[in-house]
Design an enzyme around this catalytic site. Structure first.
Site, PDB file in Angstrom:
ATOM      1  N   ARG B  54       7.427   0.321  -6.439  1.00  0.00           N
ATOM      2  CA  ARG B  54       7.668   1.732  -6.768  1.00  0.00           C
ATOM      3  C   ARG B  54       7.236   2.638  -5.621  1.00  0.00           C
ATOM      4  O   ARG B  54       8.060   3.173  -4.892  1.00  0.00           O
ATOM      5  CB  ARG B  54       6.934   2.093  -8.077  1.00  0.00           C
ATOM      6  CG  ARG B  54       7.508   3.295  -8.830  1.00  0.00           C
ATOM      7  CD  ARG B  54       7.152   4.624  -8.222  1.00  0.00           C
ATOM      8  NE  ARG B  54       5.737   4.800  -8.037  1.00  0.00           N
ATOM      9  CZ  ARG B  54       5.184   5.793  -7.335  1.00  0.00           C
ATOM     10  NH1 ARG B  54       5.930   6.705  -6.756  1.00  0.00           N
ATOM     11  NH2 ARG B  54       3.875   5.862  -7.210  1.00  0.00           N
ATOM     12  N   ASP B  55       5.928   2.801  -5.422  1.00  0.00           N
ATOM     13  CA  ASP B  55       5.411   3.668  -4.368  1.00  0.00           C
ATOM     14  C   ASP B  55       5.912   3.215  -2.997  1.00  0.00           C
ATOM     15  O   ASP B  55       6.273   4.018  -2.146  1.00  0.00           O
ATOM     16  CB  ASP B  55       3.870   3.641  -4.416  1.00  0.00           C
ATOM     17  CG  ASP B  55       3.225   4.731  -3.561  1.00  0.00           C
ATOM     18  OD1 ASP B  55       1.985   4.770  -3.501  1.00  0.00           O
ATOM     19  OD2 ASP B  55       3.953   5.533  -2.958  1.00  0.00           O
ATOM     20  N   CYS B 279       4.529   7.188   5.372  1.00  0.00           N
ATOM     21  CA  CYS B 279       3.951   8.459   4.939  1.00  0.00           C
ATOM     22  C   CYS B 279       5.009   9.540   5.057  1.00  0.00           C
ATOM     23  O   CYS B 279       5.527   9.780   6.152  1.00  0.00           O
ATOM     24  CB  CYS B 279       2.739   8.795   5.805  1.00  0.00           C
ATOM     25  SG  CYS B 279       1.969  10.353   5.340  1.00  0.00           S
ATOM     26  N   ASN B 288       0.997   3.209   2.532  1.00  0.00           N
ATOM     27  CA  ASN B 288       0.207   2.302   1.696  1.00  0.00           C
ATOM     28  C   ASN B 288      -0.496   1.207   2.496  1.00  0.00           C
ATOM     29  O   ASN B 288       0.019   0.724   3.501  1.00  0.00           O
ATOM     30  CB  ASN B 288       1.122   1.603   0.690  1.00  0.00           C
ATOM     31  CG  ASN B 288       1.537   2.521  -0.446  1.00  0.00           C
ATOM     32  OD1 ASN B 288       0.699   3.083  -1.135  1.00  0.00           O
ATOM     33  ND2 ASN B 288       2.830   2.687  -0.618  1.00  0.00           N
TER      34      ASN B 288
END
Lengths: 300, 341
Positions: B54-55, B279, B288
């Site tokens: 997801r992220d 980012c 991450n």
């Protein structure tokens, strides 16, 4: 834990350890400019070059010219590597005021690297120590493979302590413990330091962490928690790992200083000037920086 | 490092080392979660929440086909990871990468003992998620007003009111809700973020029923210094067992920050396979922290995670190949050093 040193001495190894492990040969004027720029950042120790045979390390063939060409600012130390007496004498003749010698905590690594045993390598250094003592030249000792060896695998903390103690008793004022292949973790760092600190005072210890497995800053953090206050690093994270092609090596000085700043630990280093120096050498080497702080700060 | 003859530069024994000298990557012998901290002061077990699908993918430029997403999640399900954030039930207008949320939710294998939370920004998303089979959801708050405004076009207070609708419905249906607090260590618009603000937002989320609060260093600017101060403030309001850290590695600080957090007793860490997800606030910079690098560190600390590092590296290799990109995991880079990654 929770107590940290108020000040940390950063030993910049980019011009030597960094460049030595870069593929492209760097012209002498670029090396000199790199060191001169580093001298303006607030760094107190900058490892300038290595007085080793150019047959072995072509990148350091211009050691005499570099040593004689750099601006030597007062208050800054410019140590050089000297693998033997011949190198030591050449270094002193070229104006060196501090030298470094390299041991290892692994017999196999020593055999493959310089074709002798650990004991024999330290005997060779005896000559250097003697000459250095007579010339009042301080000697820094490095111990490689402290958290793992590319040939032997696991390295016992006791062996690291034994070699460190030997080098300290021989007269090295500081022992830099190197995680040569970057396999260490905060767990193995803590274990190793606990044992070494029984033999060498913590004030004489430094850590030289490689970031090959991304563990360097975490390992350095643990070392700081245990009272170590000298940390080696390389501008822009110069210097890949010779044992894992494509992998990174030295931890980036910028990333270290960023962390120290955030912790309120004084290093005396101007991060912006350091990043500018990193930008300079990366452009000269035609490569991207390995420093995450630099990558994040550069608006492409 | 001493002088290294070039003959040693492509040392075969290094690969040997990796395959056979498993000491550098093996998890510790003990394999049971426990409440007591070890002699080292660290938790004995740390729950890893995998946010890559997801992220991670949400912050990747390339749109990933649904079947690739499903395959990635299925591979991750076999690694021992206890929680895998699957997708986001957000409008595809806002986040095109997550447009296939229903298909992904319905298409994945559901392994017993593994949680598959999904993001639900509002009540509508929540209902849609439940209809698609979700059994756990997440809501995202922020510790910065500017960030909240720029991100979801409302104030922190307004966003919390929306989330309360979700947590109310979730409670009625026995669906656990995880709360995220973004900008816990700094904001791309406001800069410095006060720890008390993080504590305040965390407390609101916790009181409305979130079982866990994940504190996110959204732009990765945090250091062990700011992490410690922030956690001290939050720990006054939220029990330690309900806290997680979600560190970004944009400034290379993630592992040092995670170490600081776990030394303070935090036992839940978010990470992303292969360090997926750049980012959005610093072009070209990383985001991450890589799951592989976190697991490697925890293994070395003798902390149990239940996760097989090699299996995660393989899942990372799969998704990087599919995305045609290099991994952001240093462990993976060092291990696959023949140049296949």
């Amino acid at each position: 834990t929770g107590g940290y040193p108020k000040r940390v001495k950063v030993v910049e190894v980019g011009p030597r350890d960094g460049l030595q492990n870069e593929k492209n040969i760097v012209p002498t004027p670029v090396k000199i400019n790199l060191i001169n720029m580093l001298s303006e950042t607030g760094l107190q120790v900058i490892e300038a070059t290595s007085f080793v045979s150019p047959k072995w390390v072509p990148q350091m063939a211009d050691h005499t010219e570099v040593m004689q060409g750099i601006n030597k600012l007062p208050g800054i130390s410019y140590p050089v590597l000297t693998p033997n007496l011949k190198g030591f004498q050449a270094a002193v003749a070229a104006g060196a005021k501090e030298v470094s010698i390299f041991g290892a905590a692994s017999e196999l690594f020593t055999k493959k690297n310089i074709n002798c045993s650990i004991e024999e390598s330290l005997e060779r250094f005896d000559e250097v120590m003697k000459a250095a003592r007579e010339a009042s030249i301080p000697v820094r000792g490095y111990v490689s493979c402290v958290l793992g060896c590319p040939y032997e695998g696991k390295i016992s903390a006791a062996k690291v302590a034994e070699v460190s103690k030997k080098m300290y008793s021989m007269g090295c004022y500081e022992i830099s413990l190197g995680d040569t292949i970057g396999v260490g973790t905060p767990g193995s760092m803590k274990e190793m330091l606990t044992v070494v600190m029984k033999e060498v005072p913590v004030g004489a210890l430094a850590v030289h962490c490689h970031d090959t497995y991304g563990q360097a800053l975490a390992n350095i953090l643990v070392a700081l928690q245990m009272g170590v206050s000298v940390v080696d690093a390389s501008v822009a994270g110069l210097g890949g790992c010779p044992y894992a092609r494509g992998a990174s090596g030295n931890v980036a000085t910028e990333d270290l200083v960023y962390m120290l700043n955030g912790m309120g630990i004084h290093s005396g280093v101007d991060l912006q000037k350091l990043m500018d120096t990193g930008t300079f050498i990366c452009n000269a080497l035609n490569r991207r920086t390995n420093s995450k702080v630099s990558q994040a700060s550069c608006r492409l | 490092m001493g002088t290294v003859p070039s003959a040693l530069k492509h040392c075969l024994s290094y690969q040997h080392l990796l395959k056979e000298q498993l000491w550098i990557a093996e998890p510790p012998a003990a394999a049971h979660p426990a409440q007591e901290p070890q002699a080292s002061g660290l938790p004995e077990y740390i729950k890893i929440v995998e946010v890559g699908p997801r992220d991670g993918l949400q912050n990747e430029k390339v749109i990933v086909p649904t079947d690739i997403k499903i395959e990635l999640i299925n591979q991750l399900s076999k690694t021992g990871l206890p929680a895998i954030e699957v997708t986001s039930f957000v409008s595809s207008k806002w986040v095109p990468q997550m447009a296939d949320h229903k298909e992904v939710m319905r298409g994945i294998e559901r392994h017993p003992g593994v949680q598959y939370p999904v993001l639900t920004p509002n009540l509508q998303g929540f209902h849609s998620a439940i209809a698609a089979g979700a059994t756990e959801v997440s809501v995202f708050g922020a510790a910065s007003e500017s960030f909240s405004k720029m991100n979801i076009n409302c104030s922190i207070e307004e966003s919390l009111e929306k989330f309360e609708e979700v947590t109310k419905s979730a409670r009625n249906m026995n669906i656990p809700v995880r709360g995220y607090v973004s900008c816990a260590l700094g904001c791309p618009y406001e800069g410095n973020v006060v720890p008390d603000k993080v504590a305040e937002v965390s407390k609101r989320l916790y009181s409305m029923g979130c079982y866990e609060i994940s504190l996110g260093d959204t732009i990765g600017v945090g250091t062990p210094g700011s992490m410690k101060k922030m956690l001290e403030a939050v720990m006054k309001e939220i029990p330690l067992s309900a806290l997680a850290v979600h560190c970004h590695d944009t400034y290379g600080q993630a592992l040092a920050n995670i170490l600081t957090a776990i030394q303070m007793g935090v036992a839940v860490v978010d990470s992303s396979v292969a360090g997926l997800g750049g980012c959005p606030y610093a072009k070209g910079a990383t985001g991450n922290v890589a799951t592989e690098d976190v697991i490697y560190m925890l293994n070395g600390l003798g902390v149990n995670t239940g996760v097989n590092l090699y299996a995660v590296m393989e899942a990372g290799n799969f998704i990087c190949t599919a995305l045609n990109k290099k991994t952001n995991s240093k462990v993976a880079q060092a291990s696959f050093s023949t140049g296949t990654i």
